[in-house]
Design a protein around this motif. Structure first.
Motif, mmCIF file in Angstrom:
data_model
loop_
_atom_site.group_PDB
_atom_site.id
_atom_site.type_symbol
_atom_site.label_atom_id
_atom_site.label_comp_id
_atom_site.label_asym_id
_atom_site.label_seq_id
_atom_site.Cartn_x
_atom_site.Cartn_y
_atom_site.Cartn_z
ATOM 1 N N LEU A 22 2.315 8.097 133.073
ATOM 2 C CA LEU A 22 3.176 9.152 131.836
ATOM 3 C C LEU A 22 4.408 8.694 131.311
ATOM 4 C CD1 LEU A 22 2.159 12.395 132.159
ATOM 5 C CD2 LEU A 22 1.882 11.404 130.172
ATOM 6 N N ARG A 23 5.615 8.079 133.008
ATOM 7 C CA ARG A 23 6.558 7.065 132.478
ATOM 8 C C ARG A 23 6.265 6.107 132.264
ATOM 9 N NH1 ARG A 23 9.732 10.593 137.757
ATOM 10 N NH2 ARG A 23 9.988 11.811 136.818
ATOM 11 N N THR A 24 5.483 4.882 132.381
ATOM 12 C CA THR A 24 5.752 3.600 132.184
ATOM 13 C C THR A 24 4.665 4.103 130.525
ATOM 14 O OG1 THR A 24 3.658 3.003 134.086
ATOM 15 C CG2 THR A 24 3.394 1.488 131.863
ATOM 16 N N LEU A 25 3.673 4.591 130.036
ATOM 17 C CA LEU A 25 4.147 5.206 128.699
ATOM 18 C C LEU A 25 5.278 5.226 127.937
ATOM 19 C CD1 LEU A 25 0.611 7.152 128.492
ATOM 20 C CD2 LEU A 25 1.336 4.144 127.605
ATOM 21 N N ARG A 26 6.270 6.175 128.305
ATOM 22 C CA ARG A 26 7.204 6.164 127.925
ATOM 23 C C ARG A 26 8.499 5.091 127.702
ATOM 24 N NH1 ARG A 26 11.416 10.087 129.870
ATOM 25 N NH2 ARG A 26 11.038 8.761 131.422
ATOM 26 N N THR A 27 8.119 4.324 128.887
ATOM 27 C CA THR A 27 9.048 2.901 128.866
ATOM 28 C C THR A 27 8.699 1.789 127.771
ATOM 29 O OG1 THR A 27 9.515 3.249 131.258
ATOM 30 C CG2 THR A 27 9.656 1.442 130.172
ATOM 31 N N TRP A 28 6.886 2.268 127.619
ATOM 32 C CA TRP A 28 6.525 1.091 127.010
ATOM 33 C C TRP A 28 6.465 1.209 125.425
ATOM 34 C CZ3 TRP A 28 2.078 0.945 123.244
ATOM 35 C CH2 TRP A 28 1.620 0.082 122.983
ATOM 36 N N HIS A 29 6.402 2.175 124.925
ATOM 37 C CA HIS A 29 6.512 2.670 123.720
ATOM 38 C C HIS A 29 8.057 3.007 123.648
ATOM 39 C CE1 HIS A 29 2.646 4.459 122.383
ATOM 40 N NE2 HIS A 29 3.027 4.926 123.353
ATOM 41 N N ALA A 30 9.437 3.087 124.331
ATOM 42 C CA ALA A 30 10.635 2.988 124.365
ATOM 43 C C ALA A 30 10.843 1.707 124.051
ATOM 44 C CB ALA A 30 11.037 3.246 125.256
ATOM 45 N N MET A 31 10.192 0.375 124.524
ATOM 46 C CA MET A 31 10.887 -0.872 124.434
ATOM 47 C C MET A 31 10.544 -1.416 123.278
ATOM 48 S SD MET A 31 8.438 -4.025 126.266
ATOM 49 C CE MET A 31 6.894 -3.149 125.091
ATOM 50 N N TRP A 32 8.730 -0.257 122.465
ATOM 51 C CA TRP A 32 8.024 -0.990 121.331
ATOM 52 C C TRP A 32 9.485 -0.197 120.036
ATOM 53 C CZ3 TRP A 32 5.338 -4.055 118.823
ATOM 54 C CH2 TRP A 32 4.893 -4.806 119.297
ATOM 55 N N VAL A 33 9.588 0.839 120.419
ATOM 56 C CA VAL A 33 11.200 1.414 119.607
ATOM 57 C C VAL A 33 12.381 0.697 118.829
ATOM 58 C CG1 VAL A 33 12.904 2.714 119.107
ATOM 59 C CG2 VAL A 33 10.738 3.862 119.316
ATOM 60 N N VAL A 34 12.766 -0.045 120.350
ATOM 61 C CA VAL A 34 13.927 -0.992 120.299
ATOM 62 C C VAL A 34 13.192 -2.087 119.535
ATOM 63 C CG1 VAL A 34 14.759 -2.895 122.003
ATOM 64 C CG2 VAL A 34 15.216 -0.448 122.490
ATOM 65 N N ARG A 35 12.063 -2.898 120.036
ATOM 66 C CA ARG A 35 11.316 -3.700 118.867
ATOM 67 C C ARG A 35 11.170 -3.714 116.658
ATOM 68 N NH1 ARG A 35 6.702 -6.848 121.152
ATOM 69 N NH2 ARG A 35 7.117 -8.641 120.182
ATOM 70 N N ILE A 36 11.406 -2.864 117.401
ATOM 71 C CA ILE A 36 10.930 -1.951 115.712
ATOM 72 C C ILE A 36 12.547 -1.535 115.279
ATOM 73 C CG2 ILE A 36 10.381 -0.044 114.288
ATOM 74 C CD1 ILE A 36 7.830 -0.100 116.477
ATOM 75 N N ASN A 37 13.549 -1.557 116.234
ATOM 76 C CA ASN A 37 14.718 -0.661 115.310
ATOM 77 C C ASN A 37 15.116 -2.112 115.347
ATOM 78 O OD1 ASN A 37 14.702 1.714 115.151
ATOM 79 N ND2 ASN A 37 15.692 1.993 117.220
ATOM 80 N N GLU A 38 14.989 -3.808 115.668
ATOM 81 C CA GLU A 38 15.144 -5.271 115.344
ATOM 82 C C GLU A 38 14.593 -5.635 114.355
ATOM 83 O OE1 GLU A 38 14.643 -6.656 119.551
ATOM 84 O OE2 GLU A 38 16.603 -5.652 120.747
ATOM 85 N N ALA A 39 13.255 -4.775 114.023
ATOM 86 C CA ALA A 39 12.890 -6.342 112.789
ATOM 87 C C ALA A 39 13.250 -5.527 111.926
ATOM 88 C CB ALA A 39 11.394 -5.718 113.035
ATOM 89 N N ILE A 40 13.384 -4.118 111.790
ATOM 90 C CA ILE A 40 14.010 -3.474 110.280
ATOM 91 C C ILE A 40 15.957 -3.816 110.982
ATOM 92 C CG2 ILE A 40 15.293 -0.898 110.153
ATOM 93 C CD1 ILE A 40 12.726 0.135 111.381
ATOM 94 N N ALA A 41 16.752 -4.072 110.839
ATOM 95 C CA ALA A 41 17.828 -4.221 111.253
ATOM 96 C C ALA A 41 17.885 -5.787 110.621
ATOM 97 C CB ALA A 41 18.467 -4.554 112.464
ATOM 98 N N ALA A 42 16.543 -6.836 111.206
ATOM 99 C CA ALA A 42 16.141 -8.012 110.372
ATOM 100 C C ALA A 42 16.260 -8.292 108.765
ATOM 101 C CB ALA A 42 15.440 -8.719 111.412
#
Length: 121
Positions: A22-42
């Motif tokens: 569960l913690r691994t999934l949360r970390t993985w999804h948090a990583m994707w949220v960061v990437r998505i936020n960076e893509a939105i900002a770009a």
């Protein structure tokens, strides 16, 4: 009540039961949220730059005079502003200058037909 408990169990089965995964999934999804936020900002930055470019671009002239190559650069053709057939050696002109140029025998572009637009045939 039993029906609601069944739905809760169904929702829980799509996630692993143990804490480590569960913690691994949360970390993985948090990583994707960061990437998505960076893509939105770009993407937002590209949109801002595009909008600024459009706002800063000078307006398309109504009429264009195209000039030849060489010393003196004689006028060779009159175009409607924004004509894609007009080459790089061009200068914006007024309606009066366009009419005068056509009256003097300077060629009208066969693509944009400034003579028709100006009512000079």
């Amino acid at each position: 009540m039993v029906l609601n408990a069944g739905r809760e169990l169904e929702r829980m089965y799509d996630l692993p039961p143990d804490l480590l995964r569960l913690r691994t999934l949360r970390t993985w999804h948090a990583m994707w949220v960061v990437r998505i936020n960076e893509a939105i900002a770009a993407a937002e930055q590209r949109e801002r730059e595009k909008r600024q470019g459009e706002e800063r671009r000078p307006p398309t002239p109504d009429w264009i005079m195209e000039f030849g190559i060489g010393v003196g650069q004689r006028p060779i053709e009159v175009h409607v502003g924004g004509c894609s057939a007009a080459r790089k050696r061009q200068r914006p002109i007024t309606r009066e200058q366009a009419v005068a140029a056509l009256d003097e025998g300077i060629r009208a572009c066969i693509h944009c037909r400034p003579d028709t637009e100006l009512g000079v045939l």
